[in-house]
Design a protein around this motif. Structure first.
Motif, PDB file in Angstrom:
ATOM      1  N   VAL A 208       0.859  -1.185   0.000  1.00 53.49           N
ATOM      2  CA  VAL A 208       0.000   0.000   0.000  1.00 53.49           C
ATOM      3  C   VAL A 208       0.895   1.233   0.000  1.00 53.49           C
ATOM      4  CG1 VAL A 208      -1.806   1.284   1.205  1.00 53.49           C
ATOM      5  CG2 VAL A 208      -1.787  -1.220   1.303  1.00 53.49           C
ATOM      6  N   THR A 209       0.712   2.089  -0.988  1.00 54.99           N
ATOM      7  CA  THR A 209       1.431   3.360  -1.062  1.00 54.99           C
ATOM      8  C   THR A 209       0.422   4.479  -0.864  1.00 54.99           C
ATOM      9  OG1 THR A 209       3.090   2.469  -2.576  1.00 54.99           O
ATOM     10  CG2 THR A 209       2.862   4.868  -2.493  1.00 54.99           C
ATOM     11  N   ALA A 210       0.685   5.381   0.082  1.00 53.37           N
ATOM     12  CA  ALA A 210      -0.222   6.502   0.366  1.00 53.37           C
ATOM     13  C   ALA A 210       0.357   7.781  -0.206  1.00 53.37           C
ATOM     14  CB  ALA A 210      -0.418   6.651   1.876  1.00 53.37           C
ATOM     15  N   PHE A 211      -0.506   8.614  -0.794  1.00 57.87           N
ATOM     16  CA  PHE A 211      -0.144   9.949  -1.252  1.00 57.87           C
ATOM     17  C   PHE A 211      -0.727  10.958  -0.257  1.00 57.87           C
ATOM     18  CE2 PHE A 211      -0.339   8.662  -6.061  1.00 57.87           C
ATOM     19  CZ  PHE A 211       0.776   7.855  -5.885  1.00 57.87           C
TER      20      PHE A 211
ATOM     21  N   ILE B 116      -1.829  -1.539  -4.145  1.00 58.36           N
ATOM     22  CA  ILE B 116      -2.823  -0.527  -3.764  1.00 58.36           C
ATOM     23  C   ILE B 116      -2.152   0.837  -3.627  1.00 58.36           C
ATOM     24  CG2 ILE B 116      -4.478   0.195  -1.979  1.00 58.36           C
ATOM     25  CD1 ILE B 116      -4.910  -2.764  -1.340  1.00 58.36           C
ATOM     26  N   VAL B 117      -2.789   1.860  -4.220  1.00 60.81           N
ATOM     27  CA  VAL B 117      -2.345   3.244  -4.062  1.00 60.81           C
ATOM     28  C   VAL B 117      -3.536   4.026  -3.523  1.00 60.81           C
ATOM     29  CG1 VAL B 117      -1.311   5.264  -5.138  1.00 60.81           C
ATOM     30  CG2 VAL B 117      -0.800   2.980  -6.045  1.00 60.81           C
ATOM     31  N   ILE B 118      -3.329   4.769  -2.431  1.00 60.78           N
ATOM     32  CA  ILE B 118      -4.421   5.490  -1.796  1.00 60.78           C
ATOM     33  C   ILE B 118      -4.046   6.959  -1.606  1.00 60.78           C
ATOM     34  CG2 ILE B 118      -3.602   4.629   0.459  1.00 60.78           C
ATOM     35  CD1 ILE B 118      -6.455   4.937   1.510  1.00 60.78           C
ATOM     36  N   VAL B 119      -4.950   7.852  -1.996  1.00 58.38           N
ATOM     37  CA  VAL B 119      -4.815   9.272  -1.666  1.00 58.38           C
ATOM     38  C   VAL B 119      -5.589   9.502  -0.373  1.00 58.38           C
ATOM     39  CG1 VAL B 119      -5.499  11.620  -2.309  1.00 58.38           C
ATOM     40  CG2 VAL B 119      -4.542  10.091  -4.026  1.00 58.38           C
TER      41      VAL B 119
ATOM     42  N   ASP C  65      -5.085  -5.797 -11.508  1.00 58.60           N
ATOM     43  CA  ASP C  65      -3.760  -5.985 -10.916  1.00 58.60           C
ATOM     44  C   ASP C  65      -3.487  -4.931  -9.844  1.00 58.60           C
ATOM     45  OD1 ASP C  65      -3.025  -8.115 -12.688  1.00 58.60           O
ATOM     46  OD2 ASP C  65      -2.759  -6.618 -14.257  1.00 58.60           O
ATOM     47  N   VAL C  66      -4.119  -3.767  -9.995  1.00 67.01           N
ATOM     48  CA  VAL C  66      -3.871  -2.621  -9.127  1.00 67.01           C
ATOM     49  C   VAL C  66      -5.212  -2.024  -8.701  1.00 67.01           C
ATOM     50  CG1 VAL C  66      -2.814  -0.308  -8.975  1.00 67.01           C
ATOM     51  CG2 VAL C  66      -1.698  -2.104 -10.329  1.00 67.01           C
ATOM     52  N   LEU C  67      -5.285  -1.543  -7.455  1.00 68.57           N
ATOM     53  CA  LEU C  67      -6.460  -0.808  -6.983  1.00 68.57           C
ATOM     54  C   LEU C  67      -6.021   0.599  -6.589  1.00 68.57           C
ATOM     55  CD1 LEU C  67      -8.573  -3.127  -4.628  1.00 68.57           C
ATOM     56  CD2 LEU C  67      -9.318  -2.044  -6.751  1.00 68.57           C
ATOM     57  N   LEU C  68      -6.633   1.602  -7.206  1.00 66.98           N
ATOM     58  CA  LEU C  68      -6.403   2.992  -6.840  1.00 66.98           C
ATOM     59  C   LEU C  68      -7.583   3.454  -5.988  1.00 66.98           C
ATOM     60  CD1 LEU C  68      -5.388   4.408 -10.358  1.00 66.98           C
ATOM     61  CD2 LEU C  68      -3.894   3.349  -8.635  1.00 66.98           C
ATOM     62  N   MET C  69      -7.294   4.163  -4.897  1.00 64.67           N
ATOM     63  CA  MET C  69      -8.352   4.638  -4.001  1.00 64.67           C
ATOM     64  C   MET C  69      -8.156   6.126  -3.740  1.00 64.67           C
ATOM     65  SD  MET C  69      -8.660   1.542  -1.237  1.00 64.67           S
ATOM     66  CE  MET C  69      -9.248  -0.079  -1.726  1.00 64.67           C
ATOM     67  N   ASP C  70      -9.140   6.927  -4.156  1.00 61.31           N
ATOM     68  CA  ASP C  70      -9.036   8.381  -4.013  1.00 61.31           C
ATOM     69  C   ASP C  70      -9.836   8.828  -2.789  1.00 61.31           C
ATOM     70  OD1 ASP C  70      -8.608  11.043  -4.356  1.00 61.31           O
ATOM     71  OD2 ASP C  70      -9.574  11.211  -6.307  1.00 61.31           O
ATOM     72  N   GLU C  71      -9.163   8.966  -1.666  1.00 58.76           N
ATOM     73  CA  GLU C  71      -9.798   9.345  -0.399  1.00 58.76           C
ATOM     74  C   GLU C  71     -11.051   8.502  -0.129  1.00 58.76           C
ATOM     75  OE1 GLU C  71      -9.901  13.489   0.805  1.00 58.76           O
ATOM     76  OE2 GLU C  71      -9.033  14.020  -1.133  1.00 58.76           O
TER      77      GLU C  71
ATOM     78  N   ALA D  63      -0.458   6.616   8.015  1.00 54.10           N
ATOM     79  CA  ALA D  63       0.477   5.931   8.909  1.00 54.10           C
ATOM     80  C   ALA D  63      -0.022   4.521   9.247  1.00 54.10           C
ATOM     81  CB  ALA D  63       0.671   6.746  10.185  1.00 54.10           C
ATOM     82  N   ARG D  64      -1.345   4.366   9.355  1.00 59.99           N
ATOM     83  CA  ARG D  64      -1.901   3.059   9.729  1.00 59.99           C
ATOM     84  C   ARG D  64      -1.887   2.061   8.581  1.00 59.99           C
ATOM     85  NH1 ARG D  64      -5.931   6.279  12.588  1.00 59.99           N
ATOM     86  NH2 ARG D  64      -7.297   6.168  10.743  1.00 59.99           N
ATOM     87  N   VAL D  65      -2.241   2.504   7.362  1.00 64.10           N
ATOM     88  CA  VAL D  65      -2.514   1.516   6.311  1.00 64.10           C
ATOM     89  C   VAL D  65      -1.378   1.309   5.317  1.00 64.10           C
ATOM     90  CG1 VAL D  65      -4.984   2.027   6.434  1.00 64.10           C
ATOM     91  CG2 VAL D  65      -3.611   3.087   4.621  1.00 64.10           C
ATOM     92  N   SER D  66      -0.435   2.262   5.218  1.00 64.69           N
ATOM     93  CA  SER D  66       0.498   2.192   4.088  1.00 64.69           C
ATOM     94  C   SER D  66       1.868   1.643   4.465  1.00 64.69           C
ATOM     95  CB  SER D  66       0.661   3.577   3.447  1.00 64.69           C
ATOM     96  OG  SER D  66       1.353   4.440   4.312  1.00 64.69           O
ATOM     97  N   ASP D  67       2.526   1.063   3.464  1.00 63.53           N
ATOM     98  CA  ASP D  67       3.912   0.611   3.607  1.00 63.53           C
ATOM     99  C   ASP D  67       4.881   1.723   3.221  1.00 63.53           C
ATOM    100  OD1 ASP D  67       3.341  -2.308   4.156  1.00 63.53           O
ATOM    101  OD2 ASP D  67       2.317  -2.053   2.239  1.00 63.53           O
ATOM    102  N   ARG D  68       4.502   2.480   2.171  1.00 56.92           N
ATOM    103  CA  ARG D  68       5.303   3.621   1.727  1.00 56.92           C
ATOM    104  C   ARG D  68       4.395   4.832   1.612  1.00 56.92           C
ATOM    105  NH1 ARG D  68      10.132   3.064  -0.926  1.00 56.92           N
ATOM    106  NH2 ARG D  68       9.544   4.409  -2.668  1.00 56.92           N
TER     107      ARG D  68
END
Length: 259
Positions: free
Chosen positions: A32-35, A201-204, A169-175, A212-217
């Motif tokens: 999970v990568t957070a923006f 997974i990429v999440i904004v 293959d990928v899930l994008l999540m916008d807020e 801080a809770r959900v992401s690896d980067r």
């Protein structure tokens, strides 16, 4: 199968306006990568370039490369619709198809991809993805009722089930939690933690505690001034970004000195 995303020198425009400038980063599979970053710094615009949703907006275009396991998603002959099937999107506000039942919402993408499914096969896929979204036990006795009749948190999990049903293959999540109450937010965060075993997974998010809770980067975006393009300031392991960032602006934002 989860895949790696590699972005190189990506700049996105709305007409002549440059929205984000020269972004380079990679996203590892099954992570999970957070923006994060202040409003208007281009986080959501950048997210939408990853599955070519950006160009749906009039005047939207990009320069640079987005690779999905070596395949250039903006290469000649690449079908944007196929890209969006491979890289699913969950939006800020839950958006189940209002005239469709819970069952049909999950099955919608499958029916659009041109393949014919037997009823039993479709039943299995719908159940599997509702279970995967931790929603099955809540809706199994009312699959024929409208998806719009669910609570906000349930609707968002329904939208996640709809996105995963086509096996992206990928899930994008916008807020994905910004319109939800704390209990529903926790349910979505738990779900994200489970889904990363299978998806990239990429999440904004505007919620730094959530990042801080959900992401690896975590990637921090900022802009020099209003009207200037957004830029990637720093990306690193989430623990390092929140405890010992390399760039002063990142520390200032996380500590609440601006933003």
């Amino acid at each position: 199968m989860a895949k790696r995303i590699e972005v190189a020198g990506l700049t996105a425009y709305y007409g002549s306006h440059k929205a984000i400038d020269d972004i380079t980063l990679h996203v590892e599979p099954r992570s999970v990568t957070a923006f994060i970053g202040p409003s208007g710094c281009g986080k959501s615009t950048f997210l939408r370039t990853l599955n070519r949703m950006h160009e749906v907006t009039p005047g939207g275009r990009v320069a640079g490369k987005v690779l999905l396991d070596e395949e250039d998603l903006y290469g000649p002959g690449v079908d944007p619709v196929a890209v969006r099937r491979t890289i699913g999107m969950v939006f800020q506000r839950p958006n189940p198809f209002p005239t469709m039942s819970i069952y049909d919402n999950v099955a919608a993408g499958l029916r659009l991809n041109g393949r014919r499914y037997r009823k039993a096969e479709l039943d299995d896929i719908v159940e599997q993805n509702l279970r995967g979204a931790n929603l099955w036990n809540e809706v199994k006795d009312r699959l024929g009722r409208p998806g719009s009749g669910l609570s906000g948190g349930q609707q968002q999990r329904l939208c996640i089930a709809r996105a995963t049903a086509v096996s992206p293959d990928v899930l994008l999540m916008d807020e994905p939690c910004s319109a939800l109450d704390p209990i529903s937010t926790l349910a979505i965060e738990d779900l994200i933690d489970q889904l990363k075993a299978e998806y990239t997974i990429v999440i904004v998010t505007h919620n730094m505690q959530q990042a801080a809770r959900v992401s690896d980067r975590t990637a921090f975006f900022n802009l020099a001034a209003v009207g200037e393009p957004g830029r990637l300031i720093e990306v690193d392991e989430t623990e390092k970004i929140f405890s010992n960032p390399s760039v002063r602006a990142t520390e200032d934002y996380i500590s609440g000195r601006f933003g």
